[in-house]
Design a protein around this motif. Sequence first.
Motif, PDB file in Angstrom:
ATOM      1  N   ASP A   1      -2.683  -6.295  15.349  1.00  0.00           N
ATOM      2  CA  ASP A   1      -3.250  -6.225  13.997  1.00  0.00           C
ATOM      3  C   ASP A   1      -4.776  -6.156  13.972  1.00  0.00           C
ATOM      4  O   ASP A   1      -5.370  -6.010  12.903  1.00  0.00           O
ATOM      5  CB  ASP A   1      -2.716  -7.342  13.108  1.00  0.00           C
TER       6      ASP A   1
ATOM      7  N   LYS B   1       0.821  -1.214   0.000  1.00  0.00           N
ATOM      8  CA  LYS B   1       0.000   0.000   0.000  1.00  0.00           C
ATOM      9  C   LYS B   1       0.856   1.266   0.000  1.00  0.00           C
ATOM     10  O   LYS B   1       0.333   2.368   0.131  1.00  0.00           O
ATOM     11  CB  LYS B   1      -0.950  -0.010   1.191  1.00  0.00           C
TER      12      LYS B   1
ATOM     13  N   LYS C   1      -5.128  -2.985  12.293  1.00  0.00           N
ATOM     14  CA  LYS C   1      -4.315  -2.805  11.085  1.00  0.00           C
ATOM     15  C   LYS C   1      -4.981  -1.871  10.080  1.00  0.00           C
ATOM     16  O   LYS C   1      -4.313  -1.040   9.464  1.00  0.00           O
ATOM     17  CB  LYS C   1      -4.036  -4.167  10.452  1.00  0.00           C
ATOM     18  N   ILE C   2      -6.285  -1.953   9.929  1.00  0.00           N
ATOM     19  CA  ILE C   2      -6.994  -1.104   8.971  1.00  0.00           C
ATOM     20  C   ILE C   2      -6.807   0.381   9.308  1.00  0.00           C
ATOM     21  O   ILE C   2      -6.695   1.222   8.419  1.00  0.00           O
ATOM     22  CB  ILE C   2      -8.486  -1.479   8.886  1.00  0.00           C
ATOM     23  N   TYR C   3      -6.745   0.713  10.601  1.00  0.00           N
ATOM     24  CA  TYR C   3      -6.539   2.103  11.013  1.00  0.00           C
ATOM     25  C   TYR C   3      -5.084   2.532  10.793  1.00  0.00           C
ATOM     26  O   TYR C   3      -4.828   3.672  10.423  1.00  0.00           O
ATOM     27  CB  TYR C   3      -6.924   2.300  12.480  1.00  0.00           C
TER      28      TYR C   3
ATOM     29  N   ASP D   1      -4.786   3.556   7.264  1.00  0.00           N
ATOM     30  CA  ASP D   1      -5.710   4.590   6.785  1.00  0.00           C
ATOM     31  C   ASP D   1      -4.943   5.878   6.492  1.00  0.00           C
ATOM     32  O   ASP D   1      -4.495   6.581   7.399  1.00  0.00           O
ATOM     33  CB  ASP D   1      -6.786   4.839   7.842  1.00  0.00           C
TER      34      ASP D   1
END
Length: 145
Positions: free
Chosen positions: A91, A51, A94-96, A99
């Motif tokens: 984790d 990413k 992890k999405i935060y 972000d």
Amino acid sequence: MAFYIHLMSDKTKKRLKVSFLIFLACWIVFAQSCMKFRISDSKAKEEFGQKGLQVSFHYTDVNESGLHYVKTGADTLPTLFFVHGSPGSWDAFKIYLMDTGLLQHFRIISVDRPGFGFSSFGKAFNLEEQSLLINKVIQKENNNK
């Protein structure tokens, strides 16, 4: 309950046992697929890299207990600090940490609670001990923002 089971026919008892075994097997499969408790640093680094994000992994010893935590974002920004539930690991957030909107405004740290993830995994700590150990990481990473 035992009285009702005693009154059931053998065929009904067999169906109940088979139903229970099917339920148990489904639960085990569901639990294994949905409840992962930790991810390796190398795999996480690869996911962040895909990413285009930088992540750093930290191990620190506090009172003879190893603590593991993950950090993303600029050290000049205010800090969002995440602590997972039980069981779990860093984790869970992890999405935060990935972000890009949050990373424009915050440095983000997620810690493995003592006894979980890669923080003295398997060693038992009560909540007071956990909070005292995590507080050492908070103090260490304090950037006064």
